[in-house]
Motif scaffolding. Structure first.
Motif, mmCIF file in Angstrom:
data_model
loop_
_atom_site.group_PDB
_atom_site.id
_atom_site.type_symbol
_atom_site.label_atom_id
_atom_site.label_comp_id
_atom_site.label_asym_id
_atom_site.label_seq_id
_atom_site.Cartn_x
_atom_site.Cartn_y
_atom_site.Cartn_z
ATOM 1 N N PRO A 79 0.800 -1.228 0.000
ATOM 2 C CA PRO A 79 0.000 0.000 0.000
ATOM 3 C C PRO A 79 0.832 1.277 0.000
ATOM 4 O O PRO A 79 0.336 2.340 -0.394
ATOM 5 N N GLU A 80 2.108 1.169 0.415
ATOM 6 C CA GLU A 80 2.964 2.366 0.460
ATOM 7 C C GLU A 80 3.040 3.051 -0.910
ATOM 8 O O GLU A 80 3.308 4.240 -1.014
ATOM 9 N N ARG A 81 2.751 2.299 -1.970
ATOM 10 C CA ARG A 81 2.800 2.877 -3.334
ATOM 11 C C ARG A 81 1.683 3.893 -3.577
ATOM 12 O O ARG A 81 1.767 4.712 -4.481
ATOM 13 N N ALA A 91 -9.020 11.064 1.707
ATOM 14 C CA ALA A 91 -9.178 10.146 2.848
ATOM 15 C C ALA A 91 -8.832 10.884 4.137
ATOM 16 O O ALA A 91 -7.938 11.735 4.134
ATOM 17 N N ASN A 92 -9.550 10.580 5.222
ATOM 18 C CA ASN A 92 -9.202 11.154 6.529
ATOM 19 C C ASN A 92 -8.404 10.160 7.348
ATOM 20 O O ASN A 92 -7.516 10.536 8.104
ATOM 21 N N LEU A 93 -8.771 8.892 7.191
ATOM 22 C CA LEU A 93 -8.099 7.826 7.909
ATOM 23 C C LEU A 93 -7.745 6.759 6.874
ATOM 24 O O LEU A 93 -8.601 6.387 6.058
ATOM 25 N N ILE A 94 -6.499 6.325 6.894
ATOM 26 C CA ILE A 94 -6.071 5.313 5.917
ATOM 27 C C ILE A 94 -5.588 4.089 6.691
ATOM 28 O O ILE A 94 -4.678 4.184 7.520
ATOM 29 N N THR A 95 -6.229 2.949 6.410
ATOM 30 C CA THR A 95 -5.875 1.707 7.099
ATOM 31 C C THR A 95 -5.209 0.754 6.119
ATOM 32 O O THR A 95 -5.734 0.503 5.030
ATOM 33 N N ILE A 96 -4.057 0.230 6.545
ATOM 34 C CA ILE A 96 -3.342 -0.755 5.724
ATOM 35 C C ILE A 96 -3.363 -2.099 6.454
ATOM 36 O O ILE A 96 -3.617 -2.154 7.659
ATOM 37 N N HIS A 97 -3.044 -3.167 5.745
ATOM 38 C CA HIS A 97 -2.985 -4.485 6.367
ATOM 39 C C HIS A 97 -1.563 -4.843 6.776
ATOM 40 O O HIS A 97 -0.626 -4.657 5.989
ATOM 41 N N ALA A 98 -1.445 -5.398 7.988
ATOM 42 C CA ALA A 98 -0.131 -5.824 8.484
ATOM 43 C C ALA A 98 0.466 -6.901 7.573
ATOM 44 O O ALA A 98 1.685 -7.048 7.498
ATOM 45 N N GLU A 99 -0.419 -7.633 6.857
ATOM 46 C CA GLU A 99 0.053 -8.741 6.017
ATOM 47 C C GLU A 99 0.392 -8.296 4.595
ATOM 48 O O GLU A 99 0.814 -9.109 3.770
ATOM 49 N N THR A 101 2.484 -5.861 3.353
ATOM 50 C CA THR A 101 3.762 -5.262 2.960
ATOM 51 C C THR A 101 4.841 -5.619 3.978
ATOM 52 O O THR A 101 4.530 -5.902 5.135
ATOM 53 N N ASP A 102 6.093 -5.572 3.551
ATOM 54 C CA ASP A 102 7.172 -5.739 4.536
ATOM 55 C C ASP A 102 7.656 -4.366 5.022
ATOM 56 O O ASP A 102 8.651 -4.267 5.716
ATOM 57 N N LYS A 103 6.926 -3.317 4.638
ATOM 58 C CA LYS A 103 7.299 -1.966 5.083
ATOM 59 C C LYS A 103 6.182 -1.344 5.909
ATOM 60 O O LYS A 103 5.829 -0.169 5.689
ATOM 61 N N VAL A 104 5.612 -2.098 6.827
ATOM 62 C CA VAL A 104 4.462 -1.613 7.590
ATOM 63 C C VAL A 104 4.784 -0.322 8.347
ATOM 64 O O VAL A 104 4.042 0.661 8.259
ATOM 65 N N ALA A 105 5.892 -0.319 9.073
ATOM 66 C CA ALA A 105 6.218 0.854 9.904
ATOM 67 C C ALA A 105 6.395 2.099 9.015
ATOM 68 O O ALA A 105 5.834 3.162 9.308
#
Ligand code: DX5
Ligand code: ZN
Length: 219
Positions: A79-81, A91-99, A101-105
């Motif tokens: 999702p970082e892309r 968007a006001n709040l953006i939620t990504i999945h822990a599963e 990407t390997d760049k979660v932080a």
């Protein structure tokens, strides 16, 4: 209605996944009028999940129709892309999945750098404890109570314990639940401490949306 001295506010975030996209403006305005707190936008890429929905242009269009905060749930690989583009789209709040990407932080930091609230979501088989390593980097945890990808699935009961655990480990962040929420399951997740309820079919597929939203909120 809030009952028994419990002043906790439950936010309702209807998912537009099953809305009539040909009438999206009316659909979103109807949710706003019927008491929704946020609008939940399910973005799917056909890769992280088997389904495909919509992307930034549609979020941008919704932004023009309503003033409610847009709660954008990215079910997309890496999702970082796209974070900056969803931020620009409104968007006001953006939620990504822990599963996803390997760049979660880095991705959570990027969301905040764009001036947005950051959410982190986990699928039904991912334990809440994996979020420890990202402590301090997110404003909301989204517990998926179905396998992400489709509306109208049955609520997975073990999600109730995950909500309780998330509130225990992270008392200062909002906990949201998504999937299979109706009047009955809403009661269980509220008892477990949830702050934000996403509901698709329970709101979009009924004629009286005001009552549907009010009933999900009942404590
Ligand atoms: C599923 C989506 C949900 C879905 C919820 O992957 O993230 O937001 O639309 O729909 P219901 O409430 O019908 O389970
Ligand atoms: Zn969702």
């Amino acid at each position: 209605m809030e009952g028994k001295g419990n002043m906790r506010k439950i936010f309702i975030s209807p998912s537009i996944l099953t809305a009539d996209f040909a009438r999206l403006e009316q659909e979103c305005k109807s949710l706003e009028k019927c008491g929704a707190d946020w609008i939940h936008c399910d973005v799917m890429d056909g890769n992280f999940v088997p389904n495909i929905t919509f992307g930034m242009p549609l979020v941008k269009s919704i932004r023009k129709c309503v003033v409610l905060p847009l709660d954008v749930h990215l079910m997309i690989a890496r999702p970082e892309r796209y974070v900056e583009q969803f931020a620009e789209a409104g968007a006001n709040l953006i939620t990504i999945h822990a599963e996803a990407t390997d760049k979660v932080a880095d991705c959570l930091k990027l969301i905040r750098a764009c001036g947005k609230k950051a959410g982190i979501s986990i699928k039904p088989n991912t334990p809440v404890e994996v979020l420890e390593q990202y402590r301090g980097l997110f404003d909301m945890i989204l517990i998926m109570s179905v396998e992400p990808g489709f509306g109208g699935q049955a609520f997975i009961e073990s999600s109730v314990d995950k909500i309780r655990r998330a509130k225990e480990l992270f008392p200062d962040v909002l906990v949201e639940v998504d999937g299979g929420i109706n009047k009955n399951t809403a009661k269980k997740v509220i008892d477990a401490g949830v702050d934000v309820i996403v509901a698709g079919s329970a709101i979009m597929n009924v004629s009286d949306r005001s009552t549907a939203i009010a009933e999900l909120r009942k404590i």
